[in-house]
Design an enzyme around this catalytic site. Sequence first.
Site, PDB file in Angstrom:
ATOM      1  N   CYS A   1       0.817  -1.221   0.000  1.00 14.24           N
ATOM      2  CA  CYS A   1       0.000   0.000   0.000  1.00 14.24           C
ATOM      3  C   CYS A   1       0.845   1.263   0.000  1.00 14.24           C
ATOM      4  O   CYS A   1       0.894   1.990   0.999  1.00 14.24           O
ATOM      5  CB  CYS A   1      -0.933  -0.015   1.195  1.00 14.24           C
ATOM      6  SG  CYS A   1      -2.055  -1.386   1.082  1.00 14.24           S
ATOM      7  N   GLU A   2       1.550   1.499  -1.056  1.00 11.04           N
ATOM      8  CA  GLU A   2       2.371   2.702  -1.248  1.00 11.04           C
ATOM      9  C   GLU A   2       2.381   2.992  -2.742  1.00 11.04           C
ATOM     10  O   GLU A   2       2.601   2.071  -3.542  1.00 11.04           O
ATOM     11  CB  GLU A   2       3.839   2.440  -0.852  1.00 11.04           C
ATOM     12  CG  GLU A   2       4.090   2.042   0.566  1.00 11.04           C
ATOM     13  CD  GLU A   2       4.427   3.214   1.474  1.00 11.04           C
ATOM     14  OE1 GLU A   2       4.581   4.357   0.980  1.00 11.04           O
ATOM     15  OE2 GLU A   2       4.508   2.968   2.686  1.00 11.04           O
TER      16      GLU A   2
END
Length: 404
Positions: A329-330
Amino acid sequence: MRIEFKTLAKKYGTPLYIYDFNYITQQYLSLKEAFDGQKSIIAYAVKANSNLSVINHLAKMGAGADCVSIGEVRRALKSGIKKYKIIFSGVGKRDDEIKEALESGILFINIESEAEMKRVEMIAKKLDIEARISVRVNPNIDAKTHPYISTGLHNSKFGVEIDMAKRMYIYAKNSKNLNPIGIHFHIGSQLTELEPIREACDIVADLVKSLSVIKIDIKFFDIGGGIGIKYDDEITITPKDYADTIIESTKKLDVTLMCEPGRYMTANSGYFLTKVLYEKQNGKHRFVMVDGAMNDLLRPSLYGAYHFIEPVESKDLEKTPADVVGPVCESGDFLGKAVELPPLESGDLLIVNSAGAYGFTMSSNYNTRGRTAEIAIIDGVDKIIRDRETFEDQIRLEESYLNI
Ligand code: LLP
């Protein structure tokens, strides 16, 4: 050598690190031969790839090791590197690390500041021994590489200036518990030009000469690591030109030449194998989502580093640019940007090349993702050298504190 990526993916799962050990042999020998006729130690920079089997493979050929933590020193010893070929560098060493390094009898500790030298002296005094040391000199040379991996300028935290180094050698010479036997520098990593290396060698060789005038005899001349490799279309240094440059600069000195290659030894032995999960189109932008991510291979996210990515099965279909991204999640989680790829389906395999150095060693458990397995290919035969990390492995050190 042909590697059966599809078979390996079936057998060991993905994502997966694969290292061709025959390539590592070839790299080690090319460098050793380039220094033929000289007293030399090729001290492998363990940080590049610290798998025990990789280090052991190099140990069997006679390599030394450059370590930057006591953990790496332990890995080197455990893997069979001779203690008299191990050096311990690093910009900040703890007392317990210094003590253990001194007790283990390694070749020398690389000192990075005056304060650290006094600390080593104090610990050696307590142990009633003489600590063999070298000083890391910062020759103030622009290595012309990525700023994050450039270390030879005065604005860098590494090493000490020439004048300070000289004062430190004089102090060490007069100390009962210090024996200054080496000199060290490392101007940066992924160096593709010889000129900065030549300049740094000349500066440091001059220092060695001026030390010998005052009866300080340096026996080990360590030029650090940094030989650049080909990720893309770089034209880089050959082992022969590298060695010749160093030999030329030091020809008037009676020293053992040392170098600390990491990337050169392992980067292009390694492949990061990852599986396509889905394709997705956001407006005009094409994304290929794979099961490998920045936690497995951080270099693209951290440095914007380029790794050549190709499908295992070449499809005869039109290629279009796609970002190859992982499930972390980046937004910065990508392995490649605008990679020319044919249409892909779930289950297709992609190879991320040149992943054998600073790949697995920089991996993490971010997003509670287990670290990958590692595989060696030796004479065409695959062997597992590290198991895939399980969820249980990850929570082992926390579990007993649940519900406190
Ligand atoms: N010796 C010293 C003192 C070093 O600091 C290094 C690397 C080496 C040897 C080995 O350098 P090599 O031959 O591998 O270039 N994570 C970065 C590289 C950091 C290098 C740090 N020092 C990357 O992925 O590019």
